[in-house]
Design a protein around this motif. Structure first.
Motif, PDB file in Angstrom:
ATOM      1  N   HIS A   1       7.037  20.491  -6.615  1.00  0.00           N
ATOM      2  CA  HIS A   1       8.046  21.159  -7.433  1.00  0.00           C
ATOM      3  C   HIS A   1       9.419  21.063  -6.764  1.00  0.00           C
ATOM      4  O   HIS A   1      10.437  20.827  -7.430  1.00  0.00           O
ATOM      5  N   ALA A   2       9.448  21.234  -5.448  1.00  0.00           N
ATOM      6  CA  ALA A   2      10.712  21.143  -4.713  1.00  0.00           C
ATOM      7  C   ALA A   2      11.295  19.738  -4.787  1.00  0.00           C
ATOM      8  O   ALA A   2      12.510  19.559  -4.899  1.00  0.00           O
ATOM      9  N   GLU A   3      10.420  18.741  -4.747  1.00  0.00           N
ATOM     10  CA  GLU A   3      10.889  17.358  -4.836  1.00  0.00           C
ATOM     11  C   GLU A   3      11.467  17.056  -6.215  1.00  0.00           C
ATOM     12  O   GLU A   3      12.469  16.346  -6.339  1.00  0.00           O
ATOM     13  N   LYS A   4      10.848  17.603  -7.241  1.00  0.00           N
ATOM     14  CA  LYS A   4      11.298  17.347  -8.607  1.00  0.00           C
ATOM     15  C   LYS A   4      12.539  18.155  -8.973  1.00  0.00           C
ATOM     16  O   LYS A   4      13.461  17.648  -9.625  1.00  0.00           O
ATOM     17  N   THR A   5      12.575  19.405  -8.543  1.00  0.00           N
ATOM     18  CA  THR A   5      13.637  20.321  -8.966  1.00  0.00           C
ATOM     19  C   THR A   5      14.834  20.351  -8.030  1.00  0.00           C
ATOM     20  O   THR A   5      15.980  20.279  -8.470  1.00  0.00           O
ATOM     21  N   ALA A   6      14.579  20.464  -6.736  1.00  0.00           N
ATOM     22  CA  ALA A   6      15.653  20.646  -5.761  1.00  0.00           C
ATOM     23  C   ALA A   6      16.019  19.367  -5.027  1.00  0.00           C
ATOM     24  O   ALA A   6      16.778  19.399  -4.055  1.00  0.00           O
ATOM     25  N   HIS A   7      15.468  18.228  -5.480  1.00  0.00           N
ATOM     26  CA  HIS A   7      15.774  16.930  -4.874  1.00  0.00           C
ATOM     27  C   HIS A   7      15.400  16.899  -3.386  1.00  0.00           C
ATOM     28  O   HIS A   7      16.061  16.243  -2.585  1.00  0.00           O
ATOM     29  N   ALA A   8      14.338  17.642  -3.044  1.00  0.00           N
ATOM     30  CA  ALA A   8      13.833  17.627  -1.673  1.00  0.00           C
ATOM     31  C   ALA A   8      12.904  16.423  -1.503  1.00  0.00           C
ATOM     32  O   ALA A   8      12.496  15.794  -2.491  1.00  0.00           O
ATOM     33  N   HIS A   9      12.578  16.110  -0.249  1.00  0.00           N
ATOM     34  CA  HIS A   9      11.719  14.956   0.018  1.00  0.00           C
ATOM     35  C   HIS A   9      10.779  15.279   1.181  1.00  0.00           C
ATOM     36  O   HIS A   9      11.225  15.699   2.253  1.00  0.00           O
ATOM     37  N   LYS A  10       9.489  15.082   0.948  1.00  0.00           N
ATOM     38  CA  LYS A  10       8.529  15.269   2.049  1.00  0.00           C
ATOM     39  C   LYS A  10       8.646  14.082   2.987  1.00  0.00           C
ATOM     40  O   LYS A  10       8.397  12.941   2.603  1.00  0.00           O
ATOM     41  N   VAL A  11       9.019  14.353   4.229  1.00  0.00           N
ATOM     42  CA  VAL A  11       9.226  13.273   5.193  1.00  0.00           C
ATOM     43  C   VAL A  11       8.041  13.109   6.140  1.00  0.00           C
ATOM     44  O   VAL A  11       7.748  11.993   6.571  1.00  0.00           O
ATOM     45  N   TYR A  12       7.389  14.220   6.474  1.00  0.00           N
ATOM     46  CA  TYR A  12       6.246  14.176   7.387  1.00  0.00           C
ATOM     47  C   TYR A  12       5.114  15.070   6.898  1.00  0.00           C
ATOM     48  O   TYR A  12       5.351  16.124   6.299  1.00  0.00           O
ATOM     49  N   VAL A  13       3.903  14.634   7.195  1.00  0.00           N
ATOM     50  CA  VAL A  13       2.749  15.527   7.181  1.00  0.00           C
ATOM     51  C   VAL A  13       2.390  15.707   8.650  1.00  0.00           C
ATOM     52  O   VAL A  13       2.095  14.728   9.345  1.00  0.00           O
ATOM     53  N   ALA A  14       2.483  16.941   9.119  1.00  0.00           N
ATOM     54  CA  ALA A  14       2.173  17.237  10.525  1.00  0.00           C
ATOM     55  C   ALA A  14       0.761  17.803  10.589  1.00  0.00           C
ATOM     56  O   ALA A  14       0.514  18.940  10.183  1.00  0.00           O
ATOM     57  N   THR A  15      -0.159  16.995  11.072  1.00  0.00           N
ATOM     58  CA  THR A  15      -1.563  17.399  11.145  1.00  0.00           C
ATOM     59  C   THR A  15      -1.898  17.855  12.559  1.00  0.00           C
ATOM     60  O   THR A  15      -1.623  17.147  13.533  1.00  0.00           O
ATOM     61  N   VAL A  16      -2.478  19.060  12.651  1.00  0.00           N
ATOM     62  CA  VAL A  16      -2.858  19.619  13.948  1.00  0.00           C
ATOM     63  C   VAL A  16      -4.376  19.518  14.075  1.00  0.00           C
ATOM     64  O   VAL A  16      -5.118  20.087  13.259  1.00  0.00           O
ATOM     65  N   SER A  17      -4.850  18.784  15.073  1.00  0.00           N
ATOM     66  CA  SER A  17      -6.290  18.609  15.275  1.00  0.00           C
ATOM     67  C   SER A  17      -6.917  19.906  15.776  1.00  0.00           C
ATOM     68  O   SER A  17      -6.216  20.863  16.144  1.00  0.00           O
ATOM     69  N   THR A  18      -8.217  19.940  15.813  1.00  0.00           N
ATOM     70  CA  THR A  18      -8.928  21.133  16.280  1.00  0.00           C
ATOM     71  C   THR A  18      -8.625  21.423  17.752  1.00  0.00           C
ATOM     72  O   THR A  18      -8.759  22.551  18.212  1.00  0.00           O
ATOM     73  N   SER A  19      -8.176  20.395  18.485  1.00  0.00           N
ATOM     74  CA  SER A  19      -7.828  20.590  19.896  1.00  0.00           C
ATOM     75  C   SER A  19      -6.336  20.888  20.078  1.00  0.00           C
ATOM     76  O   SER A  19      -5.866  21.069  21.199  1.00  0.00           O
ATOM     77  N   GLY A  20      -5.589  20.921  18.963  1.00  0.00           N
ATOM     78  CA  GLY A  20      -4.174  21.277  19.050  1.00  0.00           C
ATOM     79  C   GLY A  20      -3.220  20.106  19.157  1.00  0.00           C
ATOM     80  O   GLY A  20      -2.021  20.299  19.359  1.00  0.00           O
TER      81      GLY A  20
END
Length: 288
Positions: free
Chosen positions: A70-89
């Motif tokens: 919704h933010a990308e469509k409405t506010a012209h935002a852009h997802k730049v990263y997916v930050a994935t945290v493993s079970t070990s941190g």
């Protein structure tokens, strides 16, 4: 003589017509140019400040996908990263953040989505630090749902963390002072005249003990759900529990805004799928 007068008369008329036509053309051109400028100017800002979206207990990327889309469509935002945290941190960044990206978003995903608040707080801080190393920034926004709200607030009140400045914080259905069916009961709790909840559950006592560390000048939007079924809750979090975050920020010049959504689409997990909730967040973060 008459022909001469007629010639002069016709010349004057032609000059007047040309003058009026020119004025009209210039006016139309000016109006068109102004109209183009008006259309070109967006209602939403262009900012390089990143916004981190954090899911809750048992959550995943699905918990924030709708809000981000919704933010990308409405506010012209852009997802730049997916930050994935493993079970070990360990933090892994996938994606690309271009220097000219407008209103960048980082989606935070915890592989261990059952971890306690303090562990998620430490992981979230590591995510922010990792992203800052990859792309420098001085301030950031946070959007969190459910347990992610508690983890975010706990992180902000933890000393010793070298983090950029928090600008805006959005909490959605935050169980700050208990969860229905675990350590809270619908319509059991209330607020004292001081603003403090009457009953302080274990997690809230830990947060309250650290409240002196809450940063000053934060803009906080607190979104709450009420099913309107008499429970004064979103099914899992009572309105008192969600509202109790305000008492934690006392004395810190926090710009607090509270919004309650009603009905079946205000259910705990439906709030992050609610288009009205998404629009309010977009406007709060990026609207001019």
């Amino acid at each position: 003589m008459q022909r001469w007068r007629l010639g002069v008369y016709l010349g004057l008329v032609m000059s007047l017509v040309m003058l009026l036509t020119g004025c009209a053309t210039n006016k139309a051109s000016s109006t068109t140019s102004q109209s183009k400028r008006t259309v070109a100017k967006s209602a939403y800002v262009t900012s390089s400040r990143p916004t981190f979206y954090v899911h809750g207990f048992q959550g995943s990327a699905k918990s924030t996908n709708t809000l981000i889309a919704h933010a990308e469509k409405t506010a012209h935002a852009h997802k730049v990263y997916v930050a994935t945290v493993s079970t070990s941190g360990q933090v892994t960044l996938s994606g690309h953040w271009d220097a000219k990206t407008r209103n960048p978003i980082i989606q935070v995903v915890f592989k261990n989505n059952l971890a306690q608040y303090d562990q998620q707080s430490a992981w979230l801080a590591k995510v922010i630090q990792t992203v800052q190393q990859a792309h420098s920034f001085k301030s950031y926004n946070l959007v969190a749902h459910s347990a992610g709200c508690v983890a975010s607030v706990n992180m902000l009140m933890t000393t010793g963390l070298k983090l950029p400045t928090i600008h805006k914080l959005v909490t959605i259905a935050g169980p700050f002072d208990g969860v229905v069916g675990e350590d809270d009961v619908a319509n059991q709790n209330s607020f004292l005249t001081s603003g403090q909840p009457k009953y302080l559950h274990a997690a809230y006592e830990l947060l309250d003990a650290k409240r002196a560390n809450f940063p000053n000048g934060v803009h906080l939007l607190n979104i709450i759900g009420n099913l309107d079924d008499g429970s004064n809750s979103d099914s899992l979090v009572t309105n008192v529990s969600a509202r109790s975050v305000k008492y934690l920020t006392r004395g810190h010049n926090v710009h607090y805004t509270e919004k309650v959504f009603h009905g079946k689409h205000a259910q705990h997990s439906q709030l992050h799928e609610n288009a009205k909730v998404a629009l309010m967040i977009d406007r709060y973060l990026w609207h001019r």
